[in-house]
Design a protein around this motif. Sequence first.
Motif, PDB file in Angstrom:
ATOM      1  N   GLN A  66       0.834  -1.211   0.000  1.00 22.66           N
ATOM      2  CA  GLN A  66       0.000   0.000   0.000  1.00 22.66           C
ATOM      3  C   GLN A  66       0.867   1.259   0.000  1.00 22.66           C
ATOM      4  OE1 GLN A  66      -2.108  -0.853   3.598  1.00 22.66           O
ATOM      5  NE2 GLN A  66      -3.303  -2.499   2.671  1.00 22.66           N
ATOM      6  N   GLN A  69       2.583   1.721  -3.470  1.00 22.04           N
ATOM      7  CA  GLN A  69       1.681   2.287  -4.485  1.00 22.04           C
ATOM      8  C   GLN A  69       1.633   3.808  -4.366  1.00 22.04           C
ATOM      9  OE1 GLN A  69      -1.675  -0.175  -3.458  1.00 22.04           O
ATOM     10  NE2 GLN A  69      -1.342  -1.569  -5.166  1.00 22.04           N
ATOM     11  N   LYS A  70       1.654   4.298  -3.143  1.00 21.23           N
ATOM     12  CA  LYS A  70       1.640   5.755  -2.938  1.00 21.23           C
ATOM     13  C   LYS A  70       2.959   6.380  -3.382  1.00 21.23           C
ATOM     14  CE  LYS A  70      -1.753   5.862   0.745  1.00 21.23           C
ATOM     15  NZ  LYS A  70      -2.052   6.248   2.114  1.00 21.23           N
ATOM     16  N   PHE A  74       3.424   9.163  -6.252  1.00 22.07           N
ATOM     17  CA  PHE A  74       4.050  10.433  -5.849  1.00 22.07           C
ATOM     18  C   PHE A  74       5.254  10.756  -6.726  1.00 22.07           C
ATOM     19  CE2 PHE A  74       7.881  11.761  -3.480  1.00 22.07           C
ATOM     20  CZ  PHE A  74       7.580  13.093  -3.255  1.00 22.07           C
ATOM     21  N   LEU A 126       2.633  11.531   0.813  1.00 20.91           N
ATOM     22  CA  LEU A 126       2.523  10.072   0.841  1.00 20.91           C
ATOM     23  C   LEU A 126       1.406   9.610   1.786  1.00 20.91           C
ATOM     24  CD1 LEU A 126       6.297   9.035   0.788  1.00 20.91           C
ATOM     25  CD2 LEU A 126       4.656   8.924  -1.085  1.00 20.91           C
ATOM     26  N   ARG A 127       1.144  10.385   2.808  1.00 24.13           N
ATOM     27  CA  ARG A 127       0.059  10.053   3.740  1.00 24.13           C
ATOM     28  C   ARG A 127      -1.299  10.286   3.105  1.00 24.13           C
ATOM     29  NH1 ARG A 127       3.131  12.829   7.757  1.00 24.13           N
ATOM     30  NH2 ARG A 127       1.871  14.686   7.462  1.00 24.13           N
TER      31      ARG A 127
END
Length: 128
Positions: A66, A69-70, A74, A126-127
């Motif tokens: 997960q 993927q971010k 980004f 990213l969060r």
Amino acid sequence: MATIFSKIAAGEIPSYRVGESDRYYAFLDINPLAKGHTLVIPKQEVDYLYDLDDETLSGMIIFAKQIAQKIKAFSGCNKVATVVLGLEVPHAHIHLIPINSEKDVDFSREKLVLTPEEFEEIASKLRG
Ligand code: 5GP
């Protein structure tokens, strides 16, 4: 004695948090090879990755997926490399590093120097 990464996951030592669950924590590597270079750790304190029990290890990979993927979205990188060294900090961790070529995972390369504001900006993206 708690490892430095346990203290980071517990919030006793500051970090640029990228993601968290009840069992795992992800934060920016302080000496990044690239913008978005992230460390994923289990909150359980075990030194060697392959000493983790099967359930914790498989859950960690799914958690890392997960985050990867971010990172990919980004950075626009070709792939996110998954690297395990563990030579420095005795707490199991996975490096997630955005890469476009093999040389991007050369740990002997000079690391990026980022300001606290740059780290926080990356972590918050990213969060998000
Ligand atoms: P390894 O154990 O995988 O060989 O390397 C440990 C990694 O953790 C290194 O890339 C290093 O930059 C990172 N690291 C070590 N101490 C800290 C710390 O206190 N905060 C953060 N964010 N990263 C750290």
